[in-house]
Motif scaffolding. Structure first.
Motif, PDB file in Angstrom:
ATOM      1  N   GLN A   1      12.499 -13.417   0.252  1.00 30.07           N
ATOM      2  CA  GLN A   1      12.428 -12.033  -0.514  1.00 30.07           C
ATOM      3  C   GLN A   1      12.392 -12.490  -1.880  1.00 30.07           C
ATOM      4  O   GLN A   1      11.730 -12.107  -2.702  1.00 30.07           O
ATOM      5  CB  GLN A   1      13.750 -11.054  -0.130  1.00 30.07           C
ATOM      6  CG  GLN A   1      13.731  -9.756  -0.692  1.00 30.07           C
ATOM      7  CD  GLN A   1      12.767  -8.742   0.273  1.00 30.07           C
ATOM      8  OE1 GLN A   1      13.123  -8.878   1.129  1.00 30.07           O
ATOM      9  NE2 GLN A   1      11.596  -8.469  -0.295  1.00 30.07           N
ATOM     10  N   GLN A   2      13.353 -13.029  -2.293  1.00 27.51           N
ATOM     11  CA  GLN A   2      13.483 -13.432  -3.856  1.00 27.51           C
ATOM     12  C   GLN A   2      12.386 -14.248  -4.190  1.00 27.51           C
ATOM     13  O   GLN A   2      11.740 -14.117  -5.486  1.00 27.51           O
ATOM     14  CB  GLN A   2      14.617 -14.134  -4.093  1.00 27.51           C
ATOM     15  CG  GLN A   2      15.996 -13.458  -4.003  1.00 27.51           C
ATOM     16  CD  GLN A   2      15.904 -12.049  -4.482  1.00 27.51           C
ATOM     17  OE1 GLN A   2      15.376 -11.850  -5.437  1.00 27.51           O
ATOM     18  NE2 GLN A   2      17.061 -11.192  -4.251  1.00 27.51           N
ATOM     19  N   VAL A   3      11.484 -15.127  -3.238  1.00 29.72           N
ATOM     20  CA  VAL A   3      10.468 -16.136  -3.759  1.00 29.72           C
ATOM     21  C   VAL A   3       9.287 -15.096  -3.946  1.00 29.72           C
ATOM     22  O   VAL A   3       8.698 -15.095  -4.997  1.00 29.72           O
ATOM     23  CB  VAL A   3      10.286 -16.915  -2.617  1.00 29.72           C
ATOM     24  CG1 VAL A   3       9.033 -17.628  -2.985  1.00 29.72           C
ATOM     25  CG2 VAL A   3      11.488 -18.079  -2.480  1.00 29.72           C
ATOM     26  N   LEU A   4       9.327 -14.080  -3.020  1.00 32.14           N
ATOM     27  CA  LEU A   4       8.362 -12.990  -3.300  1.00 32.14           C
ATOM     28  C   LEU A   4       8.289 -12.269  -4.490  1.00 32.14           C
ATOM     29  O   LEU A   4       7.303 -12.151  -5.309  1.00 32.14           O
ATOM     30  CB  LEU A   4       8.106 -11.972  -2.131  1.00 32.14           C
ATOM     31  CG  LEU A   4       7.534 -12.640  -0.703  1.00 32.14           C
ATOM     32  CD1 LEU A   4       7.679 -11.722   0.416  1.00 32.14           C
ATOM     33  CD2 LEU A   4       6.248 -13.017  -0.851  1.00 32.14           C
TER      34      LEU A   4
ATOM     35  N   SER B   1       5.706 -12.421  -7.813  1.00 41.68           N
ATOM     36  CA  SER B   1       5.074 -11.291  -8.238  1.00 41.68           C
ATOM     37  C   SER B   1       5.294 -11.081  -9.606  1.00 41.68           C
ATOM     38  O   SER B   1       4.362 -10.840 -10.481  1.00 41.68           O
ATOM     39  CB  SER B   1       5.598 -10.035  -7.354  1.00 41.68           C
ATOM     40  OG  SER B   1       5.151  -8.975  -8.119  1.00 41.68           O
ATOM     41  N   LEU B   2       6.405 -11.074 -10.164  1.00 42.90           N
ATOM     42  CA  LEU B   2       6.763 -11.293 -11.499  1.00 42.90           C
ATOM     43  C   LEU B   2       6.199 -12.371 -12.097  1.00 42.90           C
ATOM     44  O   LEU B   2       5.515 -12.090 -13.303  1.00 42.90           O
ATOM     45  CB  LEU B   2       8.169 -11.065 -11.823  1.00 42.90           C
ATOM     46  CG  LEU B   2       9.124 -10.595 -13.185  1.00 42.90           C
ATOM     47  CD1 LEU B   2       8.482  -9.502 -13.801  1.00 42.90           C
ATOM     48  CD2 LEU B   2      10.144 -10.986 -13.370  1.00 42.90           C
ATOM     49  N   GLY B   3       6.236 -13.460 -11.812  1.00 41.30           N
ATOM     50  CA  GLY B   3       6.037 -14.551 -12.323  1.00 41.30           C
ATOM     51  C   GLY B   3       4.396 -14.367 -12.559  1.00 41.30           C
ATOM     52  O   GLY B   3       3.735 -15.042 -13.425  1.00 41.30           O
ATOM     53  N   GLY B   4       3.684 -14.063 -11.530  1.00 43.95           N
ATOM     54  CA  GLY B   4       2.206 -13.860 -11.519  1.00 43.95           C
ATOM     55  C   GLY B   4       1.774 -12.863 -12.705  1.00 43.95           C
ATOM     56  O   GLY B   4       0.661 -13.384 -13.180  1.00 43.95           O
ATOM     57  N   THR B   5       2.483 -12.097 -12.827  1.00 44.98           N
ATOM     58  CA  THR B   5       2.116 -10.878 -13.840  1.00 44.98           C
ATOM     59  C   THR B   5       2.129 -11.649 -15.347  1.00 44.98           C
ATOM     60  O   THR B   5       1.363 -11.690 -16.186  1.00 44.98           O
ATOM     61  CB  THR B   5       2.908  -9.435 -13.849  1.00 44.98           C
ATOM     62  OG1 THR B   5       2.724  -9.021 -12.653  1.00 44.98           O
ATOM     63  CG2 THR B   5       2.286  -8.594 -14.988  1.00 44.98           C
TER      64      THR B   5
ATOM     65  N   LEU C   1       0.098  -6.849  -2.995  1.00 44.37           N
ATOM     66  CA  LEU C   1      -1.174  -6.774  -3.513  1.00 44.37           C
ATOM     67  C   LEU C   1      -1.189  -7.573  -4.902  1.00 44.37           C
ATOM     68  O   LEU C   1      -2.215  -8.356  -5.180  1.00 44.37           O
ATOM     69  CB  LEU C   1      -1.657  -5.271  -3.765  1.00 44.37           C
ATOM     70  CG  LEU C   1      -2.245  -4.652  -2.737  1.00 44.37           C
ATOM     71  CD1 LEU C   1      -2.467  -3.180  -3.153  1.00 44.37           C
ATOM     72  CD2 LEU C   1      -3.153  -5.381  -2.268  1.00 44.37           C
ATOM     73  N   SER C   2      -0.086  -7.456  -5.782  1.00 47.98           N
ATOM     74  CA  SER C   2       0.020  -8.320  -7.062  1.00 47.98           C
ATOM     75  C   SER C   2      -0.084  -9.612  -6.778  1.00 47.98           C
ATOM     76  O   SER C   2      -0.853 -10.270  -7.655  1.00 47.98           O
ATOM     77  CB  SER C   2       1.142  -7.780  -7.753  1.00 47.98           C
ATOM     78  OG  SER C   2       2.263  -8.582  -7.432  1.00 47.98           O
ATOM     79  N   ILE C   3       0.530 -10.180  -5.754  1.00 49.45           N
ATOM     80  CA  ILE C   3       0.499 -11.650  -5.705  1.00 49.45           C
ATOM     81  C   ILE C   3      -0.932 -12.103  -5.187  1.00 49.45           C
ATOM     82  O   ILE C   3      -1.484 -13.023  -5.825  1.00 49.45           O
ATOM     83  CB  ILE C   3       1.549 -12.007  -4.615  1.00 49.45           C
ATOM     84  CG1 ILE C   3       2.793 -11.924  -5.095  1.00 49.45           C
ATOM     85  CG2 ILE C   3       1.344 -13.452  -4.248  1.00 49.45           C
ATOM     86  CD1 ILE C   3       3.798 -12.018  -4.041  1.00 49.45           C
ATOM     87  N   ILE C   4      -1.576 -11.301  -4.199  1.00 52.38           N
ATOM     88  CA  ILE C   4      -2.905 -11.658  -3.724  1.00 52.38           C
ATOM     89  C   ILE C   4      -3.800 -11.631  -4.816  1.00 52.38           C
ATOM     90  O   ILE C   4      -4.633 -12.547  -4.928  1.00 52.38           O
ATOM     91  CB  ILE C   4      -3.355 -10.573  -2.593  1.00 52.38           C
ATOM     92  CG1 ILE C   4      -2.498 -11.081  -1.337  1.00 52.38           C
ATOM     93  CG2 ILE C   4      -4.573 -11.008  -2.353  1.00 52.38           C
ATOM     94  CD1 ILE C   4      -2.247  -9.780  -0.178  1.00 52.38           C
TER      95      ILE C   4
ATOM     96  N   PHE D   1      10.465 -17.058 -11.688  1.00 52.01           N
ATOM     97  CA  PHE D   1      11.411 -17.713 -10.883  1.00 52.01           C
ATOM     98  C   PHE D   1      12.786 -17.916 -11.461  1.00 52.01           C
ATOM     99  O   PHE D   1      13.764 -17.534 -10.913  1.00 52.01           O
ATOM    100  CB  PHE D   1      11.006 -19.314 -10.355  1.00 52.01           C
ATOM    101  CG  PHE D   1       9.842 -19.066  -9.033  1.00 52.01           C
ATOM    102  CD1 PHE D   1      10.693 -19.012  -7.815  1.00 52.01           C
ATOM    103  CD2 PHE D   1       8.673 -19.138  -9.149  1.00 52.01           C
ATOM    104  CE1 PHE D   1      10.031 -19.178  -6.790  1.00 52.01           C
ATOM    105  CE2 PHE D   1       7.829 -18.876  -7.992  1.00 52.01           C
ATOM    106  CZ  PHE D   1       8.628 -18.842  -6.889  1.00 52.01           C
ATOM    107  N   ILE D   2      12.858 -18.116 -12.887  1.00 56.47           N
ATOM    108  CA  ILE D   2      14.210 -18.209 -13.648  1.00 56.47           C
ATOM    109  C   ILE D   2      14.862 -16.661 -13.493  1.00 56.47           C
ATOM    110  O   ILE D   2      15.939 -16.683 -13.334  1.00 56.47           O
ATOM    111  CB  ILE D   2      13.880 -18.612 -14.994  1.00 56.47           C
ATOM    112  CG1 ILE D   2      13.740 -20.036 -14.842  1.00 56.47           C
ATOM    113  CG2 ILE D   2      15.260 -18.437 -15.653  1.00 56.47           C
ATOM    114  CD1 ILE D   2      13.371 -20.925 -16.336  1.00 56.47           C
ATOM    115  N   GLU D   3      13.885 -15.893 -14.007  1.00 56.25           N
ATOM    116  CA  GLU D   3      14.354 -14.331 -14.174  1.00 56.25           C
ATOM    117  C   GLU D   3      15.035 -13.855 -12.652  1.00 56.25           C
ATOM    118  O   GLU D   3      16.142 -13.169 -12.865  1.00 56.25           O
ATOM    119  CB  GLU D   3      13.227 -13.581 -14.573  1.00 56.25           C
ATOM    120  CG  GLU D   3      13.449 -12.753 -15.853  1.00 56.25           C
ATOM    121  CD  GLU D   3      12.469 -12.183 -16.355  1.00 56.25           C
ATOM    122  OE1 GLU D   3      11.768 -12.464 -17.082  1.00 56.25           O
ATOM    123  OE2 GLU D   3      12.683 -10.837 -16.058  1.00 56.25           O
ATOM    124  N   ILE D   4      14.223 -14.052 -11.798  1.00 55.02           N
ATOM    125  CA  ILE D   4      14.715 -13.436 -10.464  1.00 55.02           C
ATOM    126  C   ILE D   4      15.710 -14.283  -9.713  1.00 55.02           C
ATOM    127  O   ILE D   4      16.566 -13.542  -9.518  1.00 55.02           O
ATOM    128  CB  ILE D   4      13.291 -13.392  -9.457  1.00 55.02           C
ATOM    129  CG1 ILE D   4      12.306 -12.664  -9.937  1.00 55.02           C
ATOM    130  CG2 ILE D   4      13.758 -13.107  -8.010  1.00 55.02           C
ATOM    131  CD1 ILE D   4      12.425 -11.117  -9.852  1.00 55.02           C
TER     132      ILE D   4
END
Ligand SMILES: Nc1ncnc2c1ncn2[C@@H]1O[C@H](COP(=O)(O)OP(=O)(O)O)[C@@H](O)[C@H]1O
Ligand SMILES: [Mg+2]
Lengths: 242, 297
Positions: free
Chosen positions: B8-11, B15-19, B145-148, B252-255
């Motif tokens: 869950q945290q990886v997702l 998502s956040l890192g992708g943005t 969606l954001s990840i994809i 990843f650091i933030e999450i």
């Protein structure tokens, strides 16, 4: 008829006057050498012709059109380009990609593939290395790539800034042979060199630049014979070294 | 900790890192071309958010809103280059930087006065606010969606930079701008293209950001773009891959800190994030993918 006519060209870097009102003319299909010691203003001259130098003044006519002050990409698209000092290939791009970039300004897309084949025929080593990063090539190969790039841009007039710089004598032979090939193909060339003898061997006409001014000019054969050149040149070398 | 919770945290991090990665990539592309860190990049993102908001406001479907966000991002970025940066392009890097601060400030004031200083709600359709349950794993639709979309955009850009004439020309211009012009590449065209790409990426990032928060405000772009700026530095200034890696790393650091820090330390997670970033830069002063100065001459 003259492909390039330069009149009273000056180049200033702030208060430093690197080129002081020189006149040069290059016949269509000719090979003209621009010689002179380090710091004479040879590169500054070529940069000014290509729209690379800021403080340029005077008049530059290429095929009768006044091009001084044009941005470089416009000059290139009109048919004149430069192989800059130090080759400056795009190191992170492959040989093939470097050649693609060279064709960006061309409108005749249909003939590019055929031209590329011709370029590879002229520079077989580039074909062998076409998938390699340009930064991984030897100095001589990079110089060939720089020439190939200029050729693929479909320019009719090439300005070459010290193509033999930093190359082993054997490699210099290859480069000079290719330059003669380019002339045979009908290109007009303005060649800046420190390698005076070799340049005079292949040039039709030559100018000698010192401290930003033309100190001698004439047919290459004459300059080669004249004892004056060597003396003038050596004198200049000494003077600029002092 | 269960494996589900970890996934869950990886997702969340992807998502956040992708943005961040999309925003950082936009900053890095413009930087590679003209040596400018565009501090008004956040306002491109906010503007794109308002594009989305406006389309929903007038009652059009959310899908059109996404298109509007991307188109608005593109339009603002291209206009910004033409109006603000082109006239001062040859000025010093400091002057360029100051210009970008000015553009940023002016745009914030425009958003405040023309729209509202307060946040504007954006209704996100139920299909998007929902989530899928896979076993015990909950995947938010927007998140998925954001990840994809992020991965698709990154793949698309890779193809663009490797395979198309314009993409290859842009890489050439990034590595030696003057010589690129000697190849007939138009300075105005490649720089406009760089801003355009950065605007499209900011538009996509704005969509994810707004969809997850449900509102747009004049300062919306500030924080994520600040993070993206850090990502660019961490990844290695001047390396596009570095900016993307930096963005994901920051996510990843933030999450990671948010998920695993004890409750009484969570308040310090921004500070801890920055401390980690500084540590990375101490160990690798040129960033993760940075390298010694261009050796070509
Ligand atoms: N960008 C520059 N800024 C200031 N001075 C320069 C610059 N480029 C060249 N010069 C000066 O102009 C003179 C001519 O340089 P250059 O044209 O490079 O000579 P050459 O190519 O004949 O060796 C030199 O004195 C050099 O120091
Ligand atoms: Mg020189």
């Amino acid at each position: 008829m003259s492909a390039l006519v330069v009149q009273d060209l000056g180049v200033a870097y702030g208060s430093v006057q690197a080129v002081r009102g020189i006149d040069i003319s290059v016949e269509r299909g000719g090979l003209v050498a621009l010689l002179g010691p380090n710091g004479a203003g040879k590169s500054s001259t070529l940069r000014a012709l290509m729209g690379w130098a800021r403080g340029a003044s005077g008049r530059v006519a290429f095929d009768g059109e006044d091009i001084l002050g044009w941005p470089p990409e416009r000059i290139v698209r009109r048919g004149m380009t430069m192989v800059p000092e130090g080759r400056r290939v795009f190191a992170d791009l492959t040989v093939d990609e470097n050649l693609v970039v060279a064709t960006v300004g061309r409108r005749d897309r249909a003939t590019i593939a055929a031209d590329r084949d011709q370029v590879f025929a002229l520079f077989p080593v580039l074909y062998e290395r076409r998938g390699q990063k340009a930064g991984s090539l030897s100095g001589g190969e990079q110089q060939q790539l720089a020439l190939a790039r200029a050729l693929l841009s479909a320019a009719r007039l090439l300005l070459l800034d010290e193509p033999s710089l930093g190359l082993a004598p054997k490699v210099v032979d290859t480069i000079f042979e290719r330059i003669v090939d380019l002339k045979r193909r009908g290109l007009t060339l303005l060649l800046v060199e420190q390698n005076v003898d070799r340049a005079l061997d292949i040039a039709d006409h030559a100018y000698v630049l010192a401290n930003g001014a033309i100190v001698m000019s004439g047919p290459a054969a004459e300059l080669r014979r004249s004892a004056g050149l060597a003396q003038a040149y050596l004198g200049l070398e000494r003077e600029s070294a002092a | 900790m269960t494996i589900e919770l970890l996934l869950q945290q990886v997702l969340n991090a992807l998502s956040l890192g992708g943005t961040y990665a999309l925003l950082a990539l936009g900053l890095a592309i413009v930087f590679s071309m003209m040596g400018l860190i565009n501090f008004a990049h956040g306002e491109i993102m906010s503007g794109a958010g308002y594009g989305l908001w406006f389309v929903i406001l007038v009652g059009l479907p959310f899908g059109l809103g996404i298109v509007a966000a991307v188109v608005t991002g593109l339009a603002i970025a291209v206009a910004m280059e033409k109006i603000a940066f082109r006239p001062v392009r040859s000025a010093s890097p400091a002057a360029l930087l100051l210009t970008s601060f000015a553009v940023s400030g002016i745009m914030q004031v425009l958003f405040q006065n023309l729209i509202s200083p307060k946040g504007r709600p954006v209704a996100v359709p139920d299909v998007l606010t929902g989530s899928w349950t896979l076993g015990t794993l909950h995947v938010g639709t927007i998140q998925a969606l954001s990840i994809i979309v992020t991965l698709a955009l990154l793949a698309g850009l890779t193809v663009f930079f490797r395979r198309t004439r314009m993409g290859i020309a842009m890489r050439a211009a990034a590595s030696d701008f003057d010589v690129a012009r000697l190849m007939g590449i138009r300075a105005n065209a490649v720089i406009a293209a760089a801003f355009g790409v950065s605007g499209v990426l900011a538009g996509a990032a704005a969509t994810f950001w707004v969809a997850q928060r449900g509102s747009v405000d004049p300062l919306m772009g500030f924080l994520p773009v600040l993070k993206a700026f850090i990502a660019v530095i961490v990844g290695g200034l001047g390396r596009l891959e570095g900016a993307v890696a930096g963005g994901f790393l920051l996510g990843f650091i933030e999450i990671g800190l948010r998920a695993f820090l004890p409750d009484d330390l969570v308040a310090y997670r921004e500070a801890l994030t920055l401390a980690l970033v500084i540590l990375i830069l101490v160990l690798r002063p040129r960033g993760l993918m940075g390298r010694a100065r261009e050796s070509v001459r």
